[in-house]
Design an enzyme around this catalytic site. Structure first.
Site, PDB file in Angstrom:
ATOM      1  N   GLU A  71      -9.140  -6.445  -6.641  1.00 12.23           N
ATOM      2  CA  GLU A  71      -8.206  -5.442  -6.141  1.00 12.23           C
ATOM      3  C   GLU A  71      -8.375  -4.144  -6.920  1.00 12.23           C
ATOM      4  O   GLU A  71      -8.435  -4.151  -8.154  1.00 12.23           O
ATOM      5  CB  GLU A  71      -6.775  -5.963  -6.285  1.00 12.23           C
ATOM      6  CG  GLU A  71      -5.714  -5.034  -5.764  1.00 12.23           C
ATOM      7  CD  GLU A  71      -4.307  -5.584  -5.975  1.00 12.23           C
ATOM      8  OE1 GLU A  71      -3.352  -4.961  -5.478  1.00 12.23           O
ATOM      9  OE2 GLU A  71      -4.165  -6.640  -6.648  1.00 12.23           O
TER      10      GLU A  71
ATOM     11  N   GLY B  26       2.786  -9.645 -10.466  1.00 17.61           N
ATOM     12  CA  GLY B  26       1.658  -9.121 -11.231  1.00 17.61           C
ATOM     13  C   GLY B  26       0.347  -9.382 -10.517  1.00 17.61           C
ATOM     14  O   GLY B  26       0.302  -9.610  -9.313  1.00 17.61           O
ATOM     15  N   SER B  27      -0.721  -9.374 -11.283  1.00 15.22           N
ATOM     16  CA  SER B  27      -2.056  -9.511 -10.720  1.00 15.22           C
ATOM     17  C   SER B  27      -2.385 -10.963 -10.408  1.00 15.22           C
ATOM     18  O   SER B  27      -1.759 -11.896 -10.933  1.00 15.22           O
ATOM     19  CB  SER B  27      -3.094  -8.955 -11.705  1.00 15.22           C
ATOM     20  OG  SER B  27      -3.165  -9.778 -12.860  1.00 15.22           O
TER      21      SER B  27
ATOM     22  N   GLU C 148       4.480 -13.131  -6.877  1.00 14.44           N
ATOM     23  CA  GLU C 148       4.204 -11.956  -6.049  1.00 14.44           C
ATOM     24  C   GLU C 148       2.966 -11.276  -6.620  1.00 14.44           C
ATOM     25  O   GLU C 148       3.022 -10.623  -7.662  1.00 14.44           O
ATOM     26  CB  GLU C 148       5.414 -11.007  -6.060  1.00 14.44           C
ATOM     27  CG  GLU C 148       6.661 -11.592  -5.411  1.00 14.44           C
ATOM     28  CD  GLU C 148       6.508 -11.814  -3.920  1.00 14.44           C
ATOM     29  OE1 GLU C 148       5.576 -11.240  -3.319  1.00 14.44           O
ATOM     30  OE2 GLU C 148       7.315 -12.552  -3.337  1.00 14.44           O
TER      31      GLU C 148
ATOM     32  N   CYS D  64       0.679  -2.827  -5.002  1.00 14.95           N
ATOM     33  CA  CYS D  64       0.036  -4.083  -4.603  1.00 14.95           C
ATOM     34  C   CYS D  64      -0.193  -4.170  -3.100  1.00 14.95           C
ATOM     35  O   CYS D  64      -1.073  -4.902  -2.651  1.00 14.95           O
ATOM     36  CB  CYS D  64       0.847  -5.277  -5.085  1.00 14.95           C
ATOM     37  SG  CYS D  64       2.519  -5.358  -4.387  1.00 14.95           S
TER      38      CYS D  64
ATOM     39  N   ASN E 230       3.746  -1.329 -12.495  1.00 18.05           N
ATOM     40  CA  ASN E 230       3.451  -0.292 -11.505  1.00 18.05           C
ATOM     41  C   ASN E 230       4.693   0.298 -10.847  1.00 18.05           C
ATOM     42  O   ASN E 230       4.751   1.490 -10.556  1.00 18.05           O
ATOM     43  CB  ASN E 230       2.478  -0.825 -10.442  1.00 18.05           C
ATOM     44  CG  ASN E 230       2.987  -2.046  -9.721  1.00 18.05           C
ATOM     45  OD1 ASN E 230       3.625  -2.918 -10.306  1.00 18.05           O
ATOM     46  ND2 ASN E 230       2.696  -2.135  -8.438  1.00 18.05           N
TER      47      ASN E 230
END
Length: 460
Positions: free
Chosen positions: A336, A190-191, A212, A246, A117
């Site tokens: 999310e 990441g996710s 993160e 995020c 992203n």
């Protein structure tokens, strides 16, 4: 790079990623200066790469990618010498006479796995911290931003020897092979679902790590808020990078007294930002790939769209979209969002906020717009989240004096500025005993029990 080549490279310890602990601070600073010069020389290449990857506007590249990287570089160039000095600590009574110090030493070999992203900034920033602290780095950029990954590989190869830092490109299988190796530290962005997988894979080596991740970040708009300012700052933080951030607000909680008025201000603001047709705006990014588009487009099924909802599969485009009170059990609210869809809810009292926010895992960020300090204090004290902002969104990310990271499901550990130094070094305590005095009390045979009991009374 082929899978067997990766395994061979990782096993060849004589050639690959020897520790750089022997490098002096001045040598590390020279390397950081060289990295800065290389990034500067490739600025236009970086801008072009991010546009090719998902039509990211040049202004957003300059502000959210390059500015953050330069800021981190400049800080480490200025501060790393000071931060790295051993810290003298007062010694313990039982060790008298002694001098005690904490030394800050690099972990060693670090694996950095970066997301798509913010594919340049979120890759290079942890690399800067890791290298500045004397570690060696393998960077695995996202395969979903291939043009940016190529530029990262070009810059890293220009600046570093393979024994210090290297880029390894590849998809999920490559990441799995890398995670199967033994590292001294792993830094993953990441996710949440992928973060859980990463954590499981590195657990077998008990590898220290930073994760993160993300979460469903609430944004509260109190009745006392400055509505004009709130509308601009929320729309900016949410729809920057087409919502693929995020720390972007994931959903709004608007006081019922101002709900209708504020909803209209959001619509007006989006028109001011992107015109009547955001598809024609050069200031609005696209979604990263087709599967992400299909996921978000599917979220809009059976939803009450207040504004937007326009999509185009050919260009992975979804317009800035406002949705009215989606069911908590809908796919839109189950995870999310990570895109340009903003659900709007109403609340009438603090209990409403508690019920909604506590329905989800601890978020990475929380935002509250209010002119009532008692209310903002109550929000801060009542909810657990990684970091937050009062009367704005996402701006806490750019202050390198603030640690950035999540809590619970939204992340483990933090970084940025001094926090990056603390992450990419470990503290090694050393006690230096002197020989001019040696108190016999502690040695067998233990004939001075009463004396020690008297001594112990000082602590009771």
């Amino acid at each position: 790079m082929k899978d067997d080549q990766i395994k061979s490279l990782m096993n060849d310890q004589d050639k690959f990623l020897k520790t750089e602990k022997s490098k002096s601070i001045s040598q590390r600073i020279e390397t950081l200066e060289k990295l800065k010069a290389s990034i500067k020389s490739h600025e236009q290449d970086i801008v072009d790469a991010l546009y090719k990857d998902f039509q990211k506007p040049e202004f957003e590249v300059l502000t959210t990618e390059l500015y953050v990287a330069y800021k981190e570089l400049n800080l480490f160039i200025k501060k790393i010498k000071k931060w790295s000095k051993p810290k003298s600590i007062s010694s313990a009574w039982l060790n008298f006479p002694s001098s005690d110090k904490i030394y800050y030493v690099p972990w060693g070999k670090i694996l950095v796995i970066a997301p798509w992203n913010y594919p340049f900034q979120l890759a290079i920033t942890p690399v800067i911290g890791a290298i500045a602290c004397g570690n060696t780095v393998v960077l695995k950029p996202s395969e979903h931003a291939p043009y940016t990954a190529d530029i990262l590989e070009k810059i890293i190869s220009e600046v570093f020897e393979d024994s210090q830092a290297i880029v390894i490109q590849g998809a999920v299988e490559t990441a799995q092979i890398l995670l199967d190796q033994k590292w001294d530290y792993v830094f993953f962005t990441g996710s949440v679902p992928v973060g859980k997988i990463v954590s499981q894979q590195i657990a077998k080596h008990m590898t220290p790590h930073t994760l993160e991740l993300g979460g469903k970040n609430p944004c509260i708009v109190d009745a006392s808020a400055n509505l004009d300012s709130a509308a601009k700052r929320i729309c900016w933080g949410k729809f920057l990078n087409a919502g693929q951030t995020c720390i972007a607000p994931d959903y709004l909680l608007i006081h019922s007294d101002i709900r209708e008025k504020f909803q209209q201000k959001l619509v007006e603001t989006l028109k001011d930002f992107y015109g009547d047709s955001s598809k024609a705006s050069s200031d609005y990014a696209r979604l990263i790939h087709a599967s992400h588009f299909e996921r978000l487009d599917g979220f809009l099924n059976d939803q009450k769209v207040i504004y937007g909802g326009i999509s185009n599969a050919e260009t992975n485009f979804i317009s800035p979209t406002l949705v009215d009170s989606p069911d908590f059990d809908s796919p839109l609210m189950k995870e999310e969002i990570f895109g340009p869809i903003l659900p709007l809810y109403s609340f009438t009292n603090f209990k409403d906020l508690e019920v909604t926010i506590n329905s989800f895992d601890k978020p990475l960020s929380l935002y509250v717009f209010s002119e009532n300090s008692s209310f903002t204090n109550q929000v801060n004290e009542s909810f657990d989240f990684g970091g937050g902002v009062i009367n704005d969104t996402i701006v806490h990310f750019v202050n390198d004096k603030l640690p950035f990271g999540g809590v619970g499901a939204s992340g483990v550990g933090n970084y940025h500025g001094r926090a990056s130094f603390d992450t990419f070094t470990r503290q090694k305590p050393i006690v230096h005993r002197k020989n001019w005095l040696d108190i016999p009390l502690k040695y067998p045979p233990y004939k001075r029990l009463d004396s020690f009991k008297s001594f112990l009374n000082l602590f009771r």
